[in-house]
Motif scaffolding. Structure first.
Motif, PDB file in Angstrom:
ATOM      1  N   LEU A 160      27.479  -7.593  44.528  1.00 33.52           N
ATOM      2  CA  LEU A 160      27.957  -7.512  42.978  1.00 33.52           C
ATOM      3  C   LEU A 160      27.276  -7.844  41.669  1.00 33.52           C
ATOM      4  O   LEU A 160      26.831  -6.785  40.844  1.00 33.52           O
ATOM      5  CB  LEU A 160      29.363  -7.719  43.161  1.00 33.52           C
ATOM      6  CG  LEU A 160      30.644  -7.121  43.916  1.00 33.52           C
ATOM      7  CD1 LEU A 160      31.979  -7.819  43.986  1.00 33.52           C
ATOM      8  CD2 LEU A 160      30.725  -5.931  44.294  1.00 33.52           C
ATOM      9  N   SER A 161      27.063  -8.725  42.318  1.00 32.73           N
ATOM     10  CA  SER A 161      26.259  -9.219  40.704  1.00 32.73           C
ATOM     11  C   SER A 161      24.148  -7.791  40.592  1.00 32.73           C
ATOM     12  O   SER A 161      24.334  -7.900  39.688  1.00 32.73           O
ATOM     13  CB  SER A 161      25.780 -10.716  40.431  1.00 32.73           C
ATOM     14  OG  SER A 161      26.727 -11.319  40.342  1.00 32.73           O
ATOM     15  N   SER A 162      24.492  -7.773  41.679  1.00 31.46           N
ATOM     16  CA  SER A 162      23.129  -7.122  41.777  1.00 31.46           C
ATOM     17  C   SER A 162      23.500  -5.205  41.239  1.00 31.46           C
ATOM     18  O   SER A 162      22.278  -4.256  40.970  1.00 31.46           O
ATOM     19  CB  SER A 162      22.210  -7.267  42.715  1.00 31.46           C
ATOM     20  OG  SER A 162      23.283  -6.176  44.210  1.00 31.46           O
ATOM     21  N   TRP A 163      24.538  -5.612  40.724  1.00 27.96           N
ATOM     22  CA  TRP A 163      25.034  -3.780  40.918  1.00 27.96           C
ATOM     23  C   TRP A 163      24.240  -2.768  39.665  1.00 27.96           C
ATOM     24  O   TRP A 163      24.103  -1.726  39.593  1.00 27.96           O
ATOM     25  CB  TRP A 163      26.593  -3.622  40.859  1.00 27.96           C
ATOM     26  CG  TRP A 163      27.468  -3.453  42.414  1.00 27.96           C
ATOM     27  CD1 TRP A 163      26.271  -3.365  43.505  1.00 27.96           C
ATOM     28  CD2 TRP A 163      28.815  -3.299  42.740  1.00 27.96           C
ATOM     29  NE1 TRP A 163      27.061  -3.501  44.819  1.00 27.96           N
ATOM     30  CE2 TRP A 163      28.375  -3.376  44.359  1.00 27.96           C
ATOM     31  CE3 TRP A 163      29.671  -2.296  42.158  1.00 27.96           C
ATOM     32  CZ2 TRP A 163      29.927  -2.694  44.587  1.00 27.96           C
ATOM     33  CZ3 TRP A 163      30.316  -2.529  42.912  1.00 27.96           C
ATOM     34  CH2 TRP A 163      31.020  -2.473  43.902  1.00 27.96           C
ATOM     35  N   GLY A 164      23.990  -3.779  38.557  1.00 25.47           N
ATOM     36  CA  GLY A 164      24.044  -3.299  37.326  1.00 25.47           C
ATOM     37  C   GLY A 164      22.314  -3.750  37.404  1.00 25.47           C
ATOM     38  O   GLY A 164      21.826  -3.143  36.310  1.00 25.47           O
ATOM     39  N   SER A 165      21.745  -3.883  38.337  1.00 29.86           N
ATOM     40  CA  SER A 165      19.999  -4.460  38.073  1.00 29.86           C
ATOM     41  C   SER A 165      19.847  -2.635  38.654  1.00 29.86           C
ATOM     42  O   SER A 165      20.002  -2.109  39.006  1.00 29.86           O
ATOM     43  CB  SER A 165      19.829  -5.335  39.313  1.00 29.86           C
ATOM     44  OG  SER A 165      20.436  -5.276  40.715  1.00 29.86           O
ATOM     45  N   THR A 166      18.194  -3.005  38.556  1.00 33.37           N
ATOM     46  CA  THR A 166      17.610  -1.347  38.532  1.00 33.37           C
ATOM     47  C   THR A 166      17.929  -1.686  40.140  1.00 33.37           C
ATOM     48  O   THR A 166      16.882  -1.156  40.518  1.00 33.37           O
ATOM     49  CB  THR A 166      16.060  -1.772  38.255  1.00 33.37           C
ATOM     50  OG1 THR A 166      15.611  -3.124  38.319  1.00 33.37           O
ATOM     51  CG2 THR A 166      16.155  -1.733  36.560  1.00 33.37           C
ATOM     52  N   GLU A 167      17.431  -3.238  40.911  1.00 28.21           N
ATOM     53  CA  GLU A 167      17.364  -3.122  42.380  1.00 28.21           C
ATOM     54  C   GLU A 167      18.642  -3.960  42.864  1.00 28.21           C
ATOM     55  O   GLU A 167      18.707  -4.791  43.598  1.00 28.21           O
ATOM     56  CB  GLU A 167      15.750  -3.568  43.173  1.00 28.21           C
ATOM     57  CG  GLU A 167      15.015  -3.098  42.335  1.00 28.21           C
ATOM     58  CD  GLU A 167      13.530  -3.744  42.491  1.00 28.21           C
ATOM     59  OE1 GLU A 167      13.863  -4.696  43.278  1.00 28.21           O
ATOM     60  OE2 GLU A 167      12.138  -3.983  41.696  1.00 28.21           O
TER      61      GLU A 167
END
Length: 58
Positions: A42-49
């Motif tokens: 879930l934390s990765s959803w806002g990242s570029t990858e």
């Protein structure tokens, strides 16, 4: 005036018991995804990858 039942205003004891039995079987057989794996995903959803969806055992 009559009020319509909301989604969670009614219950189906048989369906709830069946869902509980399936969940218990998943736990007994180790078919789980850890809280930490879900948090990372879930934390990765806002990242570029963004990470791929976690799988059983993660």
């Amino acid at each position: 005036m009559t009020r319509e039942n909301a989604l969670f205003d009614t219950s189906d004891p048989a369906a709830e018991a069946e869902a509980d039995a399936r969940a218990d079987a998943d736990v007994r057989n180790g078919r789980l995804i850890s809280h930490d794996a879900v948090k990372r995903w879930l934390s990765s959803w806002g990242s570029t990858e963004p990470l791929p969806r976690p799988r059983v055992g993660d």
